[in-house]
Design a protein around this motif. Structure first.
Motif, PDB file in Angstrom:
ATOM      1  N   UNK A  53       0.836  -1.207   0.000  1.00  0.00           N
ATOM      2  CA  UNK A  53       0.000   0.000   0.000  1.00  0.00           C
ATOM      3  C   UNK A  53       0.869   1.254   0.000  1.00  0.00           C
ATOM      4  N   UNK A  54       1.970   1.230   0.762  1.00  0.00           N
ATOM      5  CA  UNK A  54       2.843   2.408   0.839  1.00  0.00           C
ATOM      6  C   UNK A  54       3.605   2.631  -0.461  1.00  0.00           C
ATOM      7  N   UNK A  55       4.000   1.547  -1.126  1.00  0.00           N
ATOM      8  CA  UNK A  55       4.810   1.668  -2.340  1.00  0.00           C
ATOM      9  C   UNK A  55       3.975   1.915  -3.590  1.00  0.00           C
ATOM     10  N   UNK A  56       2.703   1.563  -3.558  1.00  0.00           N
ATOM     11  CA  UNK A  56       1.885   1.586  -4.770  1.00  0.00           C
ATOM     12  C   UNK A  56       1.710   2.968  -5.398  1.00  0.00           C
ATOM     13  N   UNK A  57       1.497   4.040  -4.636  1.00  0.00           N
ATOM     14  CA  UNK A  57       1.294   5.340  -5.310  1.00  0.00           C
ATOM     15  C   UNK A  57       2.466   5.765  -6.187  1.00  0.00           C
ATOM     16  N   UNK A  58       3.692   5.595  -5.709  1.00  0.00           N
ATOM     17  CA  UNK A  58       4.852   5.962  -6.532  1.00  0.00           C
ATOM     18  C   UNK A  58       4.970   5.061  -7.746  1.00  0.00           C
ATOM     19  N   UNK A  59       4.643   3.779  -7.571  1.00  0.00           N
ATOM     20  CA  UNK A  59       4.689   2.852  -8.707  1.00  0.00           C
ATOM     21  C   UNK A  59       3.616   3.221  -9.729  1.00  0.00           C
ATOM     22  N   UNK A  60       2.450   3.594  -9.265  1.00  0.00           N
ATOM     23  CA  UNK A  60       1.381   4.057 -10.149  1.00  0.00           C
ATOM     24  C   UNK A  60       1.816   5.305 -10.904  1.00  0.00           C
ATOM     25  N   UNK A  61       2.529   6.203 -10.221  1.00  0.00           N
ATOM     26  CA  UNK A  61       2.981   7.445 -10.859  1.00  0.00           C
ATOM     27  C   UNK A  61       4.115   7.219 -11.853  1.00  0.00           C
ATOM     28  N   UNK A  62       4.748   6.061 -11.788  1.00  0.00           N
ATOM     29  CA  UNK A  62       5.784   5.712 -12.764  1.00  0.00           C
ATOM     30  C   UNK A  62       5.113   5.461 -14.105  1.00  0.00           C
ATOM     31  N   UNK A  63       5.509   6.130 -15.180  1.00  0.00           N
ATOM     32  CA  UNK A  63       4.841   5.915 -16.471  1.00  0.00           C
ATOM     33  C   UNK A  63       4.836   4.448 -16.881  1.00  0.00           C
ATOM     34  N   UNK A  64       3.747   4.034 -17.526  1.00  0.00           N
ATOM     35  CA  UNK A  64       3.632   2.650 -17.957  1.00  0.00           C
ATOM     36  C   UNK A  64       4.786   2.195 -18.821  1.00  0.00           C
ATOM     37  N   UNK A  65       5.306   3.078 -19.646  1.00  0.00           N
ATOM     38  CA  UNK A  65       6.448   2.719 -20.493  1.00  0.00           C
ATOM     39  C   UNK A  65       7.655   2.396 -19.626  1.00  0.00           C
ATOM     40  N   UNK A  66       7.877   3.176 -18.572  1.00  0.00           N
ATOM     41  CA  UNK A  66       8.988   2.914 -17.670  1.00  0.00           C
ATOM     42  C   UNK A  66       8.765   1.608 -16.898  1.00  0.00           C
ATOM     43  N   UNK A  67       7.527   1.352 -16.470  1.00  0.00           N
ATOM     44  CA  UNK A  67       7.243   0.074 -15.816  1.00  0.00           C
ATOM     45  C   UNK A  67       7.562  -1.080 -16.762  1.00  0.00           C
ATOM     46  N   UNK A  68       7.246  -0.895 -18.031  1.00  0.00           N
ATOM     47  CA  UNK A  68       7.568  -1.919 -19.023  1.00  0.00           C
ATOM     48  C   UNK A  68       9.058  -2.128 -19.187  1.00  0.00           C
ATOM     49  N   UNK A  69       9.834  -1.058 -19.104  1.00  0.00           N
ATOM     50  CA  UNK A  69      11.293  -1.186 -19.203  1.00  0.00           C
ATOM     51  C   UNK A  69      11.835  -2.028 -18.050  1.00  0.00           C
ATOM     52  N   UNK A  70      11.271  -1.837 -16.861  1.00  0.00           N
ATOM     53  CA  UNK A  70      11.713  -2.641 -15.720  1.00  0.00           C
ATOM     54  C   UNK A  70      11.352  -4.104 -15.934  1.00  0.00           C
ATOM     55  N   UNK A 116       5.697  -5.129 -22.953  1.00  0.00           N
ATOM     56  CA  UNK A 116       5.210  -4.386 -24.110  1.00  0.00           C
ATOM     57  C   UNK A 116       3.880  -3.715 -23.867  1.00  0.00           C
ATOM     58  N   UNK A 117       3.075  -4.283 -22.973  1.00  0.00           N
ATOM     59  CA  UNK A 117       1.776  -3.682 -22.683  1.00  0.00           C
ATOM     60  C   UNK A 117       1.916  -2.351 -21.956  1.00  0.00           C
ATOM     61  N   UNK A 118       3.100  -2.066 -21.414  1.00  0.00           N
ATOM     62  CA  UNK A 118       3.324  -0.749 -20.827  1.00  0.00           C
ATOM     63  C   UNK A 118       3.203   0.374 -21.838  1.00  0.00           C
ATOM     64  N   UNK A 119       3.365   0.057 -23.115  1.00  0.00           N
ATOM     65  CA  UNK A 119       3.202   1.034 -24.190  1.00  0.00           C
ATOM     66  C   UNK A 119       1.795   1.020 -24.779  1.00  0.00           C
ATOM     67  N   UNK A 120       0.945   0.127 -24.259  1.00  0.00           N
ATOM     68  CA  UNK A 120      -0.381  -0.049 -24.859  1.00  0.00           C
ATOM     69  C   UNK A 120      -1.464  -0.147 -23.783  1.00  0.00           C
ATOM     70  N   UNK A 121      -1.398   0.702 -22.790  1.00  0.00           N
ATOM     71  CA  UNK A 121      -2.450   0.710 -21.769  1.00  0.00           C
ATOM     72  C   UNK A 121      -3.634   1.519 -22.294  1.00  0.00           C
ATOM     73  N   UNK A 122      -4.269   0.969 -23.312  1.00  0.00           N
ATOM     74  CA  UNK A 122      -5.231   1.733 -24.088  1.00  0.00           C
ATOM     75  C   UNK A 122      -6.525   2.006 -23.337  1.00  0.00           C
ATOM     76  N   UNK A 123      -7.030   3.224 -23.488  1.00  0.00           N
ATOM     77  CA  UNK A 123      -8.413   3.541 -23.205  1.00  0.00           C
ATOM     78  C   UNK A 123      -9.093   3.824 -24.545  1.00  0.00           C
TER      79      UNK A 123
END
Length: 484
Positions: A53-70, A116-123
């Motif tokens: 719960x404590x770590x999630x907000x910063x992880x959410x704020x990390x762009x999806x593309x960056x999450x995909x790189x990790x 790859x889905x970090x670049x395609x979090x489509x709405x």
């Protein structure tokens, strides 16, 4: 040489001392203890959920593309350490090393797909019925995802849940399978080495009735994803329902493989052996009901029986199937076979433990049975072992009827040279996955998997459909004023 600690620790954001109670982890092939894990309970789950719960907000704020790189970095590390991971999987799950390597490769593939889905979090952007209004949807993470995995394919099971949960921006608490926790420990370490922030992924070991139940009941867990038995899935659904908590359930199967009168019998025998006995039958998608047209029944059974008797047990490279996961499972399956025979089923081969100096662990002989009552325990209960039953039917309609005469609806296969039959089967079989001229198993990371009825609650993982499990859609309206 497999390098892991004798006491495999939990991985919780800011480490806390583990409970003094521990659980032994055994090599199913040798029945020898290879490690111990903490017998975690509510205190450890509370700490893990708080860390997520404590770590999630910063992880959410990390762009999806960056999450995909990790996630790409994680995939690369798994690939670089594939030999170590594969040897751990082989030891803790009782597999051939070649099979464990295949599962490690599947985990890598899953990591790369969701990276790859970090670049395609489509709405979607849609027209509004109001002037000056823009209407759209965006994806938002659920929050804290509680994940509970099974022991049968430990590396892919970790990947199928953890990686889509992470790419969607969730904090994660994973409750490992107590029989195969060591691979999750190594994978968790590799995630942190790849740059995953501490606390985003938390791994807790322990028993389902203790750590697992505490995770499901935790009020600060926003969603639960569970792979396991239908019995436990129902309990989780009841608990989640009382809390109105999102839940994804991938449960059991009693999957049928149909052999039509125009089938290639050698091919059908090959796939029946793989579906029924590979991984010692420990697949939710295992072929445990073999439905054969009367016209080819005797010829097919003769070939299948000969091939089954030739199967070699063990974990060496030239073996065909290994042990089941623990002594309890072995005892349960022997009991089920004895009850089926007492109820009128005929035992063609197998049916007993296969213990010897070379096979000291939890081995069951590959078992073929015939003539079970279609409404009996053998026909309607997932046994999760190398046991399959043969059924004789007169024609296609009777075959489809028998396929659908099951509380489950996960997978089914048909062997035929007739394209019309194949397409009709794919339409009429009440299952989540239909296969033509193959086994009942064989899922892929980019394809949705799941079933009907007692096989699940309608969700699908992995594939892009997993994004619907691990994220929520938010509608956004943007109102603009005409320029003055």
């Amino acid at each position: 040489m497999i390098l892991h600690p004798s006491l495999v620790p939990n991985q919780i954001g800011h480490d806390i001392p583990a409970t003094a109670d521990t659980i032994a982890v055994f090599d199913p092939h040798t029945a020898r203890e290879i490690a111990r894990i903490p017998r975690s309970g509510k205190a450890e789950i509370d700490a893990a959920v708080a860390a997520a719960r404590a770590a999630q907000p910063d992880w959410d704020a990390t762009p999806g593309v960056r999450r995909g790189e990790i996630l790409h970095h994680i995939a690369n590390l798994i690939e670089a350490r594939s030999d170590e991971l594969s040897r751990i999987v082989a030891a803790e799950a009782g597999k051939r090393l070649a099979d464990a390597r295949g599962e490690t490769a599947a985990a890598v593939q899953c990591a790369r797909f969701f990276a790859g889905e970090g670049q395609r979090m489509f709405g979607r952007t849609m027209p509004s019925g109001m002037a000056g209004r823009w209407a759209m949807t965006i994806r938002r993470p659920c929050g804290v995802a509680g994940l509970i995995i099974a022991a049968n394919t430990p590396a892919p099971n970790f990947a199928w849940k953890v990686f889509p949960a992470l790419i969607c921006g969730n904090g994660v608490v994973l409750k490992t399978a107590e029989d195969t926790p060591i691979s999750s420990w190594l994978l968790g370490r590799l995630c942190e080495e790849a740059g995953l922030p501490k606390g985003v992924l938390n791994i807790v070991h322990g028993l389902g009735a203790e750590a697992g139940q505490a995770l499901v009941e935790h009020p600060d867990v926003d969603m639960i994803s569970f792979t396991g038995s239908t019995r436990v899935g129902r309990l989780i659904a009841e608990t989640a329902g009382r809390q109105l908590k999102k839940v994804s359930l991938e449960l059991g199967g009693k999957n049928a493989l149909v052999v039509c009168d125009d089938a290639d019998l050698d091919l059908a025998v090959k796939w029946t052996l793989l579906a029924a006995f590979s991984n010692a039958g420990q697949r939710c998608a295992a072929g445990s009901r073999i439905v054969v047209f009367d016209k080819v029944y005797d010829a097919f059974v003769d070939r299948l029986l000969t091939a089954t008797r030739a199967l070699k047990l063990g974990t060496a490279d030239d073996c065909d199937l290994g042990p089941v996961i623990n002594q309890r499972q072995l005892d349960n399956m022997v009991g089920a076979i004895e009850r089926a025979v007492a109820g009128g089923a005929a035992l063609l081969c197998g049916g007993a433990p296969a213990t010897s100096a070379d096979l000291p662990g939890y081995y069951l002989q590959p078992t073929l049975m015939t003539d079970p009552d279609p409404d009996s325990e053998l026909a309607r209960t997932e046994l999760f072992g190398p046991i399959t039953a043969l059924y004789r039917v007169p024609d296609f309609d009777h075959a489809v009827s028998l396929v659908n005469r099951s509380p489950y609806g996960l997978t089914a296969s048909v062997h035929t040279r007739d394209i019309d039959r194949a397409l009709t089967f794919a339409r009429k079989a009440h299952v989540g996955v239909a296969v033509v001229n193959g086994g009942t198993h064989g899922s892929e990371a980019h394809m949705p998997f799941g079933g009907l009825n007692a096989s699940g609650n309608g969700t699908r993982e992995p594939g892009t459909e997993a994004l619907d499990v691990y994220s929520e859609l938010r509608v956004v309206y943007l109102n603009s004023q005409p320029p003055h």
